[in-house]
Write an enzyme that holds these catalytic residues in place. Structure first.
Site, PDB file in Angstrom:
ATOM      1  N   ASP A   7      35.696   8.373 -29.854  1.00  0.00           N
ATOM      2  CA  ASP A   7      36.107   7.830 -30.930  1.00  0.00           C
ATOM      3  C   ASP A   7      37.693   7.889 -30.941  1.00  0.00           C
ATOM      4  OD1 ASP A   7      36.062   6.513 -33.623  1.00  0.00           O
ATOM      5  OD2 ASP A   7      35.731   8.371 -34.338  1.00  0.00           O
ATOM      6  N   ASP A   9      39.695   7.179 -34.575  1.00  0.00           N
ATOM      7  CA  ASP A   9      39.971   7.865 -35.844  1.00  0.00           C
ATOM      8  C   ASP A   9      39.597   9.357 -36.037  1.00  0.00           C
ATOM      9  OD1 ASP A   9      41.389   5.696 -36.066  1.00  0.00           O
ATOM     10  OD2 ASP A   9      40.033   4.630 -37.514  1.00  0.00           O
TER      11      ASP A   9
END
Length: 173
Positions: A7, A9
């Site tokens: 991922d 963020d």
């Protein structure tokens, strides 16, 4: 070759710190980092509307600080594993181009073919996923690693990594 899904963020990009910096700049209020622990990001700030507006403001995603050690560790992972960066970027269309530019600048060793912007990560397949949200990990069929972020620090019962050195210890040693 094993596949690692990563991922962006609060895993590669320090969005929590960006929220704090922009919120202080916009309102003059300094947010105590301890007040963010265990609280969903929008609820952790006195004026959630200000926070929400950042997600649609040009430059917010483009200027997010890079998580410490992520560049070196991901570059090493990329040599041993099939690495894909997966981000639920479609909810905030402003973020699409900015996230791609950010990745190109800070992770130039990644190919555009290794970047997946989507609405839901439920369709993503791999051997491992590193993410800060259970909503993404819960659908994943491979091994799940919860990356520590302020909002998830109180969650228990998941394999957790607190930083990129811990990721390196798992995958590179």
């Amino acid at each position: 070759m094993k596949r690692i899904i990563i991922d962006m963020d609060n895993v590669m990009a320090d969005v929590s710190r960006q929220f704090q910096t922009w919120y202080t700049r916009e309102t003059g209020n300094i947010i105590d980092p301890a007040s963010l622990i265990g609280v969903p990001e929008p609820e952790a700030f006195p004026d959630p509307k200000v926070l929400w507006s950042f997600l649609f403001t040009p430059g917010f995603f483009r200027t997010v600080p890079v998580m410490k050690d992520s560049q070196q560790v991901i570059e090493a992972l990329n040599k041993k594993y099939e690495v894909f960066i997966v981000s639920s970027a479609l909810e905030f269309p402003q973020s699409l181009g900015e996230k791609f530019e950010w990745l190109s600048e800070h992770f130039p060793f990644l190919s555009w073919k290794q970047i997946v912007f989507c609405g839901s990560k439920a369709v993503i397949k791999g051997d491992y996923m590193i993410d800060d949200y259970l909503k993404n990990l819960d659908f994943f069929e491979g091994e799940k690693l919860l990356y520590t972020a302020p909002h998830n620090q109180l969650l228990q019962g998941h394999n957790r990594v607190n930083n990129w050195q811990e990721v390196a210890a798992i995958f590179l040693n």
